[in-house]
Structures are given as C-alpha cells and as structure tokens.
Design a protein around this motif. Structure first.
Motif, PDB file in Angstrom:
ATOM      1  N   VAL A 196     -40.075  46.497  10.655  1.00  0.00           N
ATOM      2  CA  VAL A 196     -39.870  47.105  11.972  1.00  0.00           C
ATOM      3  C   VAL A 196     -41.065  48.004  12.253  1.00  0.00           C
ATOM      4  O   VAL A 196     -41.549  48.713  11.367  1.00  0.00           O
ATOM      5  CB  VAL A 196     -38.572  47.935  12.013  1.00  0.00           C
ATOM      6  N   GLU A 197     -41.574  47.951  13.492  1.00  0.00           N
ATOM      7  CA  GLU A 197     -42.691  48.814  13.868  1.00  0.00           C
ATOM      8  C   GLU A 197     -42.369  49.492  15.191  1.00  0.00           C
ATOM      9  O   GLU A 197     -41.836  48.865  16.120  1.00  0.00           O
ATOM     10  CB  GLU A 197     -43.981  48.001  14.003  1.00  0.00           C
ATOM     11  N   VAL A 198     -42.694  50.777  15.273  1.00  0.00           N
ATOM     12  CA  VAL A 198     -42.479  51.534  16.498  1.00  0.00           C
ATOM     13  C   VAL A 198     -43.614  52.540  16.647  1.00  0.00           C
ATOM     14  O   VAL A 198     -44.093  53.107  15.656  1.00  0.00           O
ATOM     15  CB  VAL A 198     -41.107  52.254  16.469  1.00  0.00           C
ATOM     16  N   GLU A 199     -44.073  52.745  17.880  1.00  0.00           N
ATOM     17  CA  GLU A 199     -45.130  53.722  18.131  1.00  0.00           C
ATOM     18  C   GLU A 199     -44.572  55.135  17.935  1.00  0.00           C
ATOM     19  O   GLU A 199     -43.447  55.430  18.333  1.00  0.00           O
ATOM     20  CB  GLU A 199     -45.659  53.583  19.561  1.00  0.00           C
ATOM     21  N   LEU A 200     -45.373  55.995  17.316  1.00  0.00           N
ATOM     22  CA  LEU A 200     -44.928  57.370  17.095  1.00  0.00           C
ATOM     23  C   LEU A 200     -44.580  58.062  18.408  1.00  0.00           C
ATOM     24  O   LEU A 200     -43.636  58.852  18.480  1.00  0.00           O
ATOM     25  CB  LEU A 200     -46.010  58.166  16.356  1.00  0.00           C
ATOM     26  N   ALA A 201     -45.333  57.744  19.456  1.00  0.00           N
ATOM     27  CA  ALA A 201     -45.083  58.368  20.752  1.00  0.00           C
ATOM     28  C   ALA A 201     -43.732  57.956  21.344  1.00  0.00           C
ATOM     29  O   ALA A 201     -43.211  58.631  22.234  1.00  0.00           O
ATOM     30  CB  ALA A 201     -46.212  58.011  21.725  1.00  0.00           C
ATOM     31  N   ARG A 202     -43.184  56.839  20.855  1.00  0.00           N
ATOM     32  CA  ARG A 202     -41.908  56.339  21.387  1.00  0.00           C
ATOM     33  C   ARG A 202     -40.731  56.685  20.491  1.00  0.00           C
ATOM     34  O   ARG A 202     -39.605  56.260  20.750  1.00  0.00           O
ATOM     35  CB  ARG A 202     -41.985  54.823  21.564  1.00  0.00           C
ATOM     36  N   LEU A 203     -40.983  57.477  19.452  1.00  0.00           N
ATOM     37  CA  LEU A 203     -39.893  57.878  18.566  1.00  0.00           C
ATOM     38  C   LEU A 203     -38.967  58.847  19.287  1.00  0.00           C
ATOM     39  O   LEU A 203     -39.350  59.966  19.622  1.00  0.00           O
ATOM     40  CB  LEU A 203     -40.450  58.547  17.305  1.00  0.00           C
ATOM     41  N   LYS A 204     -37.764  58.406  19.531  1.00  0.00           N
ATOM     42  CA  LYS A 204     -36.759  59.258  20.146  1.00  0.00           C
ATOM     43  C   LYS A 204     -35.393  58.645  19.851  1.00  0.00           C
ATOM     44  O   LYS A 204     -35.292  57.450  19.547  1.00  0.00           O
ATOM     45  CB  LYS A 204     -36.974  59.367  21.654  1.00  0.00           C
ATOM     46  N   PRO A 205     -34.345  59.438  19.906  1.00  0.00           N
ATOM     47  CA  PRO A 205     -33.012  58.890  19.666  1.00  0.00           C
ATOM     48  C   PRO A 205     -32.730  57.689  20.558  1.00  0.00           C
ATOM     49  O   PRO A 205     -33.027  57.712  21.759  1.00  0.00           O
ATOM     50  CB  PRO A 205     -32.092  60.068  20.002  1.00  0.00           C
ATOM     51  N   GLY A 206     -32.198  56.634  19.970  1.00  0.00           N
ATOM     52  CA  GLY A 206     -31.896  55.418  20.712  1.00  0.00           C
ATOM     53  C   GLY A 206     -33.019  54.414  20.753  1.00  0.00           C
ATOM     54  O   GLY A 206     -32.862  53.336  21.317  1.00  0.00           O
ATOM     55  N   ALA A 207     -34.156  54.751  20.142  1.00  0.00           N
ATOM     56  CA  ALA A 207     -35.313  53.849  20.199  1.00  0.00           C
ATOM     57  C   ALA A 207     -35.111  52.595  19.363  1.00  0.00           C
ATOM     58  O   ALA A 207     -35.768  51.573  19.610  1.00  0.00           O
ATOM     59  CB  ALA A 207     -36.573  54.579  19.732  1.00  0.00           C
ATOM     60  N   LEU A 208     -34.227  52.638  18.401  1.00  0.00           N
ATOM     61  CA  LEU A 208     -34.000  51.488  17.520  1.00  0.00           C
ATOM     62  C   LEU A 208     -32.526  51.109  17.572  1.00  0.00           C
ATOM     63  O   LEU A 208     -31.643  51.939  17.348  1.00  0.00           O
ATOM     64  CB  LEU A 208     -34.404  51.826  16.080  1.00  0.00           C
ATOM     65  N   SER A 209     -32.271  49.864  17.877  1.00  0.00           N
ATOM     66  CA  SER A 209     -30.881  49.407  18.003  1.00  0.00           C
ATOM     67  C   SER A 209     -30.796  47.940  17.604  1.00  0.00           C
ATOM     68  O   SER A 209     -31.797  47.320  17.240  1.00  0.00           O
ATOM     69  CB  SER A 209     -30.395  49.601  19.446  1.00  0.00           C
ATOM     70  N   GLY A 210     -29.598  47.400  17.686  1.00  0.00           N
ATOM     71  CA  GLY A 210     -29.402  45.993  17.348  1.00  0.00           C
ATOM     72  C   GLY A 210     -29.779  45.712  15.905  1.00  0.00           C
ATOM     73  O   GLY A 210     -29.374  46.433  14.987  1.00  0.00           O
ATOM     74  N   GLU A 211     -30.567  44.659  15.690  1.00  0.00           N
ATOM     75  CA  GLU A 211     -30.968  44.282  14.340  1.00  0.00           C
ATOM     76  C   GLU A 211     -31.856  45.337  13.677  1.00  0.00           C
ATOM     77  O   GLU A 211     -31.989  45.355  12.454  1.00  0.00           O
ATOM     78  CB  GLU A 211     -31.713  42.938  14.369  1.00  0.00           C
ATOM     79  N   ASP A 212     -32.458  46.191  14.486  1.00  0.00           N
ATOM     80  CA  ASP A 212     -33.353  47.219  13.945  1.00  0.00           C
ATOM     81  C   ASP A 212     -32.657  48.556  13.730  1.00  0.00           C
ATOM     82  O   ASP A 212     -33.300  49.542  13.369  1.00  0.00           O
ATOM     83  CB  ASP A 212     -34.544  47.426  14.888  1.00  0.00           C
ATOM     84  N   ALA A 213     -31.346  48.609  13.939  1.00  0.00           N
ATOM     85  CA  ALA A 213     -30.634  49.889  13.867  1.00  0.00           C
ATOM     86  C   ALA A 213     -30.756  50.534  12.492  1.00  0.00           C
ATOM     87  O   ALA A 213     -30.801  51.761  12.382  1.00  0.00           O
ATOM     88  CB  ALA A 213     -29.172  49.690  14.229  1.00  0.00           C
ATOM     89  N   TRP A 214     -30.826  49.732  11.434  1.00  0.00           N
ATOM     90  CA  TRP A 214     -30.939  50.292  10.089  1.00  0.00           C
ATOM     91  C   TRP A 214     -32.185  51.170   9.938  1.00  0.00           C
ATOM     92  O   TRP A 214     -32.184  52.158   9.202  1.00  0.00           O
ATOM     93  CB  TRP A 214     -30.985  49.164   9.046  1.00  0.00           C
ATOM     94  N   ALA A 215     -33.255  50.790  10.669  1.00  0.00           N
ATOM     95  CA  ALA A 215     -34.523  51.513  10.559  1.00  0.00           C
ATOM     96  C   ALA A 215     -34.470  52.891  11.210  1.00  0.00           C
ATOM     97  O   ALA A 215     -35.373  53.708  11.010  1.00  0.00           O
ATOM     98  CB  ALA A 215     -35.652  50.692  11.180  1.00  0.00           C
ATOM     99  N   ALA A 216     -33.406  53.172  11.968  1.00  0.00           N
ATOM    100  CA  ALA A 216     -33.284  54.484  12.597  1.00  0.00           C
ATOM    101  C   ALA A 216     -33.184  55.590  11.556  1.00  0.00           C
ATOM    102  O   ALA A 216     -33.612  56.722  11.795  1.00  0.00           O
ATOM    103  CB  ALA A 216     -32.063  54.516  13.512  1.00  0.00           C
ATOM    104  N   TYR A 217     -32.624  55.276  10.385  1.00  0.00           N
ATOM    105  CA  TYR A 217     -32.510  56.288   9.338  1.00  0.00           C
ATOM    106  C   TYR A 217     -33.882  56.674   8.795  1.00  0.00           C
ATOM    107  O   TYR A 217     -34.108  57.815   8.401  1.00  0.00           O
ATOM    108  CB  TYR A 217     -31.617  55.779   8.211  1.00  0.00           C
TER     109      TYR A 217
END
Length: 358
Positions: A47-68
């Motif tokens: 899973v990859e996400v931009e640091l600038a886009r890190l906010k609650p709710g940014a990861l969901s569905g199949e990527d929800a595990w990566a929210a931790y």
C-alpha cells in the motif's frame, strides 16, 4: 493479553495485562519521495499513500489494515515531528482478530521504529500516546489505551497492574515456569472486531452510567457503593454494564494483592468470576468462547475467562502443564462436536514489550 481487568480501561479503572512472546517486527527506511510505502509479510500487495494525504479515512476497503501503520506515522507528524518519506516492512505472528492486541503491537512497533529512524526520542509514555492517538483518531476505534500500554511496558516474567487514570504501571511477579503453571490461550476463531457499534455502545453506556451516578468515571464507584448505584441507574442495561465495571475493578485489585503475596493459583476464581461478569453483565462473550471456558474448567483450570474486547476472540485458562495439554485436545473435540471452526491453542509467558532489535 489481559489477565484480568476487562473494559475497565476507558472507565479510568484498573487492568492487569502482560506482553506475550508473539509480536510484530517493523523495519523502516527512508525513501526519496514524500510517500509512505507499506509492505506486510501477511498481505499480498503493498500500500502506498502520499504523506500530504495522510488523514483519518484515507485508507479503506482492502487497504484498511494499513491504517494502523499509517496512523502511527500520522500521529508522529501531528505531534510536530518531521519525518521523511518512509518504507515500512512489517511481519507479525500475533493472531489477527483474536483479541490479542495485534493492532497495538503493529502501531507501537511502527511508531518506535519511525521515531528511531528520524532521531526522535520518545519516552515510553509518549510512545503509548502516539499509538493510542493512531487507534482512536486515525483508525477510529474508541479503545482505552490498555493494549498500547501493555505493548510498550511489557516486562518478562511479570504482569502489569495499570491504573488507567494516572497511567501508572506496577510490575507484579508472574513467573509461571517457576510455579509449575501454564497460561493456555484458546483462539476460538470467532472473529473479533472492535471498530463497530457494539464496542462503542458499551463505552457510551458506561459514560451514561457515570453521568447518572454523578462521578467522573465508573472507577469512582466502589464495591460498597454498588447497591446504591443499582438503585440510582434508570435502566437494566446501565445497571448491568456498571455492575461489571465496578466488580471487575475490585477483582483486579484483589488479584494484585494475591500476586504480591505469591498466591498465583488463588487468582483463578477471580478469572472465572470475570468471565461470568463479561458474559452476563457486559454481554461481550460468544458461544465459542463460553464453550472453551467451560472445557478449560472441566479439565482442572484454576480459573478461565474470555480475554480482550470480546465479541469473539480468545479464552485463557490458568492450568498445570499436563492439564493444559489435555484441555487443548478437549477444547478441539468439543468445538468439533458443536460444528465450530477448529480452535488454535498455545501457551504464553510474560514477555518484554516494545524494543529495538539488533
């Protein structure tokens, strides 16, 4: 894993957890781009996400595990710590969905590793706060901080008496090998989920009970005040929820006194009473876990109960080693007879909490 003191953490109460040998390893390295790359040995794809886009709710569905994972990085940034782009690789042997705090292990390992890489010194108290902020505010699970506290302060050969109001921790001796005892864990395979309405409802009920009783939290109602509290509360649900918390705090403090005196087997009846309370008053057990507790007691456990947030997950039993081996076989047979999924049983001893490897 919690020995006793369940659903007391968010009531400013007392808990008695231990860190277990199973754990999560996090390896963190810097990358050139301002992104967070997350790779797990237990997942098929990164899973990859931009640091600038890190906010609650940014990861969901199949990527929800990566929210931790992302939540721990987000919490560090929210606290003013500068972090580069990061690649995080994780590997865990903590059973997922079993009520054994796999999420806390993940959050604490990632936060500690990222802070270490960035040269940020975090005290153990600060590490607990970062991991708790991740779970509460980024993932959205309204947990009380017990899991993170145990994951960070875990002490080999000891359980922790945690005061969840002051966040003070006292290590109490719990050397099972020296005593010829075993703590058997039975993973019922009944799914354990905390990000749902049931857990939030229990917490809201406790808060409403405290409000009606005119106290800051249910921790402030002692066992001597229980009868009066039952008269004051305006519904049977609130009475049941409050009764569990009030009596569970008392059981936890009683268990601490027994451990200080070296009377470990005498803790057993308190564990069983805790299960009855969690099953009947807090209503967080399930038939699979109830069956596991029943079988453990039938095979001679000093005490047994559900552990973790409930709604599935694990049972634990305090037994002698020979009894534990027989009980594990007995639980598997009982589950097969009811048509339940095959449980997994293993023993645990208190282990060290979050630390640097190598």
């Amino acid at each position: 894993m919690n020995l006793i003191g369940e659903h007391t953490d968010y009531n400013d109460g007392f808990c008695m957890p231990l860190a277990i040998p199973q754990g999560c390893d996090a390896t963190v390295s810097a990358v050139d781009d301002p992104v967070l790359e997350i790779v797990s040995a237990q997942r098929d794809r990164p899973v990859e996400v931009e640091l600038a886009r890190l906010k609650p709710g940014a990861l969901s569905g199949e990527d929800a595990w990566a929210a931790y994972v992302a939540g721990s990085i987000w919490a560090l940034i929210e606290r003013g710590h500068e972090l580069p782009g990061l690649s995080v690789t994780i590997d865990s042997d903590v059973p997922v969905g079993a009520g054994l705090s796999s999420s806390a292990a993940l959050q604490c390992a990632v936060a500690a590793a990222a802070a270490d890489l960035a040269g940020v010194h975090l005290s153990r108290e600060e590490l607990v706060a970062v991991a708790r902020q991740s779970e509460n505010d980024f993932v959205g699970a309204p947990t009380g901080g017990l899991d993170q506290l145990a994951s960070v302060f875990g002490d080999a050969g000891h359980v922790l008496l945690c005061d969840m109001r002051s966040l003070s921790v006292e290590s109490l001796p719990f050397d099972l090998d020296a005593l010829g005892l075993t703590l058997l864990v039975v993973d019922s395979k009944a799914p354990h989920q905390l990000v749902d309405g049931a857990y939030a409802e229990r917490r809201a009920s406790c808060e409403e009970a405290a409000r009606q009783l005119g106290v800051r939290a249910l921790r402030d109602v002692g066992l001597d005040d229980l009868e009066a509290a039952m008269v004051t509360l305006d519904s049977e649900v609130l009475r049941k929820r409050a009764r569990h918390v009030i009596t569970e705090n008392d059981r936890t403090l009683a268990a601490a006194e027994l451990l200080r005196a070296g009377q470990v087997p005498a803790v057993g009846p308190l564990l069983t009473a805790s299960h009855v309370s969690l099953r009947d008053d807090f209503e967080v057990s399930v038939p699979e876990v109830d069956l596991a507790v029943e079988v453990l007691l039938a095979f001679g456990a000093y005490g047994a109960r559900i552990t973790g947030g409930g709604f599935g997950g694990c049972a634990i039993g305090l037994l002698e080693p020979a009894q534990a081996r027989a009980a594990a076989i007995g639980v598997e047979g009982a589950f097969a007879g009811r048509g339940y999924a095959t449980p997994a049983s293993f023993t645990v001893t208190p282990a060290r909490g979050t630390h640097r490897l190598g």
